[in-house]
Design a protein around this motif. Structure first.
Motif, mmCIF file in Angstrom:
data_model
loop_
_atom_site.group_PDB
_atom_site.id
_atom_site.type_symbol
_atom_site.label_atom_id
_atom_site.label_comp_id
_atom_site.label_asym_id
_atom_site.label_seq_id
_atom_site.Cartn_x
_atom_site.Cartn_y
_atom_site.Cartn_z
ATOM 1 N N TYR A 114 1.999 -8.399 -1.356
ATOM 2 C CA TYR A 114 2.852 -7.865 -0.307
ATOM 3 C C TYR A 114 3.537 -8.904 0.340
ATOM 4 O O TYR A 114 4.568 -8.890 1.022
ATOM 5 C CB TYR A 114 1.931 -7.012 0.677
ATOM 6 C CG TYR A 114 2.393 -6.585 1.862
ATOM 7 C CD1 TYR A 114 3.640 -5.496 1.914
ATOM 8 C CD2 TYR A 114 2.575 -7.290 3.095
ATOM 9 C CE1 TYR A 114 3.847 -5.113 2.974
ATOM 10 C CE2 TYR A 114 3.074 -6.857 4.116
ATOM 11 C CZ TYR A 114 3.662 -5.846 4.253
ATOM 12 O OH TYR A 114 4.294 -5.370 5.446
ATOM 13 N N GLY A 115 2.670 -9.959 0.665
ATOM 14 C CA GLY A 115 3.357 -11.268 1.412
ATOM 15 C C GLY A 115 4.601 -11.605 0.761
ATOM 16 O O GLY A 115 5.598 -12.170 1.440
ATOM 17 N N SER A 116 4.372 -11.712 -0.625
ATOM 18 C CA SER A 116 5.603 -12.392 -1.469
ATOM 19 C C SER A 116 6.636 -11.481 -1.277
ATOM 20 O O SER A 116 7.809 -11.916 -1.278
ATOM 21 C CB SER A 116 5.092 -12.428 -2.964
ATOM 22 O OG SER A 116 4.062 -13.213 -3.280
ATOM 23 N N ASP B 66 12.197 -10.286 2.326
ATOM 24 C CA ASP B 66 12.592 -8.901 3.283
ATOM 25 C C ASP B 66 12.566 -7.805 2.675
ATOM 26 O O ASP B 66 13.440 -7.151 2.995
ATOM 27 C CB ASP B 66 14.020 -9.508 3.974
ATOM 28 C CG ASP B 66 13.729 -10.732 4.593
ATOM 29 O OD1 ASP B 66 12.890 -10.974 5.380
ATOM 30 O OD2 ASP B 66 14.688 -11.663 4.853
ATOM 31 N N THR B 67 11.645 -7.584 1.845
ATOM 32 C CA THR B 67 11.525 -6.084 1.121
ATOM 33 C C THR B 67 11.349 -5.165 2.363
ATOM 34 O O THR B 67 10.293 -5.741 2.995
ATOM 35 C CB THR B 67 10.538 -6.026 0.003
ATOM 36 O OG1 THR B 67 10.916 -7.206 -0.873
ATOM 37 C CG2 THR B 67 10.394 -4.932 -0.453
ATOM 38 N N PRO B 68 11.668 -4.165 2.576
ATOM 39 C CA PRO B 68 11.261 -3.286 3.403
ATOM 40 C C PRO B 68 9.835 -2.660 3.445
ATOM 41 O O PRO B 68 9.240 -2.687 2.219
ATOM 42 C CB PRO B 68 12.150 -1.681 3.082
ATOM 43 C CG PRO B 68 13.353 -2.334 2.538
ATOM 44 C CD PRO B 68 12.849 -3.466 1.480
ATOM 45 N N ILE B 69 9.068 -2.654 4.509
ATOM 46 C CA ILE B 69 7.832 -2.597 4.391
ATOM 47 C C ILE B 69 7.069 -1.326 3.666
ATOM 48 O O ILE B 69 6.445 -1.777 2.957
ATOM 49 C CB ILE B 69 7.331 -2.499 6.174
ATOM 50 C CG1 ILE B 69 7.756 -3.916 6.684
ATOM 51 C CG2 ILE B 69 5.729 -2.209 5.997
ATOM 52 C CD1 ILE B 69 7.242 -3.636 8.057
ATOM 53 N N ILE C 218 4.205 0.208 -1.172
ATOM 54 C CA ILE C 218 4.386 1.326 -2.211
ATOM 55 C C ILE C 218 4.177 0.181 -3.658
ATOM 56 O O ILE C 218 3.461 0.575 -4.620
ATOM 57 C CB ILE C 218 5.583 1.976 -2.433
ATOM 58 C CG1 ILE C 218 5.514 3.136 -1.329
ATOM 59 C CG2 ILE C 218 5.783 2.865 -3.760
ATOM 60 C CD1 ILE C 218 6.780 3.901 -1.289
ATOM 61 N N LEU C 219 5.066 -0.630 -3.720
ATOM 62 C CA LEU C 219 4.877 -1.815 -5.183
ATOM 63 C C LEU C 219 3.756 -2.142 -4.860
ATOM 64 O O LEU C 219 3.066 -2.616 -6.250
ATOM 65 C CB LEU C 219 6.202 -2.493 -5.166
ATOM 66 C CG LEU C 219 7.483 -1.833 -5.325
ATOM 67 C CD1 LEU C 219 8.570 -3.022 -4.868
ATOM 68 C CD2 LEU C 219 7.726 -1.373 -6.529
ATOM 69 N N THR C 220 3.135 -2.968 -4.050
ATOM 70 C CA THR C 220 2.033 -3.594 -4.007
ATOM 71 C C THR C 220 0.831 -2.727 -4.393
ATOM 72 O O THR C 220 -0.241 -3.004 -5.155
ATOM 73 C CB THR C 220 1.691 -4.273 -2.690
ATOM 74 O OG1 THR C 220 2.508 -5.310 -2.449
ATOM 75 C CG2 THR C 220 0.422 -5.123 -2.669
ATOM 76 N N GLY C 221 0.673 -1.612 -3.783
ATOM 77 C CA GLY C 221 -0.373 -0.594 -4.019
ATOM 78 C C GLY C 221 -0.228 -0.067 -5.413
ATOM 79 O O GLY C 221 -1.132 0.097 -6.121
ATOM 80 N N GLY C 222 0.883 0.145 -6.002
ATOM 81 C CA GLY C 222 1.114 0.664 -7.186
ATOM 82 C C GLY C 222 0.744 -0.539 -8.088
ATOM 83 O O GLY C 222 0.152 -0.201 -9.436
ATOM 84 N N PHE C 223 1.005 -1.738 -8.288
ATOM 85 C CA PHE C 223 0.557 -2.757 -8.941
ATOM 86 C C PHE C 223 -1.142 -2.706 -9.029
ATOM 87 O O PHE C 223 -1.425 -2.774 -10.050
ATOM 88 C CB PHE C 223 1.026 -3.984 -8.267
ATOM 89 C CG PHE C 223 0.548 -5.185 -9.150
ATOM 90 C CD1 PHE C 223 1.169 -5.606 -10.281
ATOM 91 C CD2 PHE C 223 -0.443 -5.930 -8.770
ATOM 92 C CE1 PHE C 223 0.734 -6.533 -11.213
ATOM 93 C CE2 PHE C 223 -0.923 -7.236 -9.626
ATOM 94 C CZ PHE C 223 -0.371 -7.567 -10.712
ATOM 95 N N CYS C 224 -1.578 -2.839 -7.767
ATOM 96 C CA CYS C 224 -3.250 -2.801 -7.681
ATOM 97 C C CYS C 224 -3.778 -1.617 -8.586
ATOM 98 O O CYS C 224 -4.987 -1.819 -9.075
ATOM 99 C CB CYS C 224 -3.551 -2.790 -6.058
ATOM 100 S SG CYS C 224 -3.382 -4.361 -5.478
ATOM 101 N N LEU C 225 -2.979 -0.334 -8.319
ATOM 102 C CA LEU C 225 -3.764 0.591 -9.006
ATOM 103 C C LEU C 225 -3.657 0.623 -10.672
ATOM 104 O O LEU C 225 -4.442 1.242 -11.271
ATOM 105 C CB LEU C 225 -3.123 2.169 -8.397
ATOM 106 C CG LEU C 225 -3.258 2.304 -6.957
ATOM 107 C CD1 LEU C 225 -2.211 3.557 -6.891
ATOM 108 C CD2 LEU C 225 -4.434 2.579 -6.614
#
Length: 507
Positions: free
Chosen positions: A71-73, A78-81, A86-93
């Motif tokens: 998420y920090g990356s 400046d990716t929208p929060i 969503i992308l970080t969560g999807g990757f973790c899942l």
């Protein structure tokens, strides 16, 4: 009967315990809780499907906290929060599917084997860590053995490597869990035997670590004055045209002050312009190093036949070029590039058009006072691959690691990355000089101990003495995958024995 919500919550909490045991938290006993909790849930699962469910929830907690730095990356560019979440969560899942598979396979094929909890589950744990090192280019992060990095038992990595440490931890966790279950069932005699076994295993491992630290397997190859330079250039402007001159001025001023340093290391992609675009600057650096009998190694971009490489180059008394072999997905190349590039800024990062080295790479040679040395070059994410570092470090006196952890921001990532790097020092009995763009830069001795380190988000010049190493640790001389082959072989033997036993019964 439906799965209890309390057990499901326990699976998530057990997964969270794993990253909490690692840097920067370092509550290392929680690794036993996390791994033991995973084994317990697999032990009580009523079906392979439930084992997979518990495994997936464990992975959600494991990766949800452990790689939250993704998420920090994304925020760095400046990716929208909402999209970063969503992308970080999807990757973790998706990553949690590794543990779902681990649980399903155990429940489907391994649960009925002899010593399923005491031996099979730990062996299967280690094999899954190894699987995650290489599958789909690999994600060798958050291994159980890293909890031992700063403890005496961590010195055994010079013999058995990170997978050996993970196996010791997994077996200890399984023994402790089994003893607890025996106490609950009223069999205190068997519980006592298992407690004694885990105590002997851990005390014996600690004793060996104290008596034979990593540095005891190697000899000194001389002492050098070394320096790691940390520029702290903002990642958002690093690649801009306006930042090019200030960047060169920073490194030029820094090297001018280092008159009595034998080896100077600049971070990953310190030179953001191709070498042929700044020939005058690099010529000056090269001449200065030769006049001072000084070796200078920098991270830089290089180009050949229209292809771009993330590389390290030697100047002054150092020479040669090393090209990165393990690239970071999305950071240095974009999987499914034709579909993803251009969708969001994160898929179009400045360095995301790299390609890996096309052939095996060699250490960077350098010379000080007429004495030849070799530096094992490692770029960023490559530090997480024990086999790659092992190959480069076998005939080198030290390991030089360059990284750009600015992508991680103020997250867990830089701390986890440094801890991983410490383990590479122990395995190979080699000191490590580590230079990063915004921290954490460090001088690490051959026992993995951090001698000096910088703060994050500051400009810094880390200067100190470093004792180089020669000769090899057992980890470097034994077969690279010894622990993996032994673990797989032991599982296969148990499987065959169980099959033959069942065959005899059926006849």
């Amino acid at each position: 009967m439906k799965t209890s919500w309390l057990l499901s919550l326990s699976a998530i909490l057990a997964g969270i315990a794993v990253p909490l045991s690692l840097a920067p938290f370092n509550f290392w006993p929680l690794m036993f809780v996390g791994v033991g909790g995973f084994f317990y849930l697999q032990h009580i699962a009523r079906s392979a499907k439930e084992s997979a469910w518990f495994g997936w929830l464990f992975g959600v907690g494991y990766f949800g906290l452990g790689v939250s730095w993704i998420y920090g990356s994304m925020q760095t560019v400046d990716t929208p929060i909402w999209l970063a979440l969503i992308l970080t969560g999807g990757f973790c899942l998706l990553m949690a599917l590794f543990h779902a598979f681990q649980g399903w396979f155990y429940g489907r094929f391994l649960r009925q084997l002899p010593w399923a909890l005491l031996l099979v589950a730990p062996l299967w744990w280690v094999l899954n860590e190894w699987f995650r090192e290489w599958f789909l280019t690999g994600m060798p992060w958050l291994y159980a053995g890293y909890a031992f990095t700063d403890l005496p038992i961590g010195q055994l990595a010079a013999i058995v490597g990170i997978y050996g440490l993970s196996l010791i931890l997994a077996v200890s966790s399984a023994l402790g869990l089994s003893a607890f279950l025996q106490i609950r069932s009223g069999d205190r005699r068997k519980a006592l035997g298992q407690v004694v076994a885990v105590v002997l295993l851990l005390v014996g491992s600690v004793t060996v670590g104290i008596l034979r630290p990593a540095s005891s397997w190697v000899d000194s190859a001389g002492v050098l004055e070394v320096a790691a330079v940390q520029s702290n250039i903002d990642q958002r402007v690093k690649w801009s045209a306006a930042q090019q001159r200030p960047t060169l001025e920073f490194y030029g001023d820094s090297i001018t002050r280092m008159k009595n340093v034998d080896l100077v290391l600049w971070p990953e992609a310190a030179m953001t312009r191709l070498p042929d675009k700044i020939p005058y600057f690099l010529s000056q650096i090269d001449t200065l190093g030769k006049n001072r009998d000084q070796a200078i190694i920098t991270g830089t971009l290089t180009q050949e036949d229209g292809r771009y490489f993330n590389a390290m180059r030697g100047y002054g008394q150092a020479s040669g070029e090393y090209r990165k072999q393990h690239l970071v997905p999305f950071g240095e190349y974009v999987p499914l590039e034709n579909w993803l590039r251009g969708l969001i800024a994160f898929f179009d990062l400045p360095m995301s058009t790299m390609i890996p080295a096309g052939e095996p790479q060699a250490p960077i040679p350098f010379e000080v006072a007429g004495q030849p040395y070799f530096a094992a070059p490692v770029i960023c994410y490559e530090a997480a691959y024990p086999g790659l570092v092992r190959q480069l470090a076998r005939d080198a006196g030290l390991i030089t690691v360059v990284s750009n952890d600015a992508w991680f921001g103020d997250s867990l990532g830089p701390h986890q990355h440094l801890q991983i790097t410490q383990m590479r020092a122990i395995e190979n009995g080699r000191p490590i000089l580590r230079a990063t763009q915004n921290g954490i830069s460090a001088l690490i001795d051959a026992n993995g101990r951090i001698v000096q380190r910088t703060d994050q988000f500051v400009s810094a010049e880390l200067i100190g003495e470093m004792t180089l190493s020669q000769n090899r640790t057992p980890f470097q001389t034994l077969p690279r995958a010894l622990v993996i082959w032994l673990s797989g072989g032991a599982l296969l033997i148990l499987f065959i024995l169980n099959w033959r036993k069942n065959s005899v019964r059926s006849t």
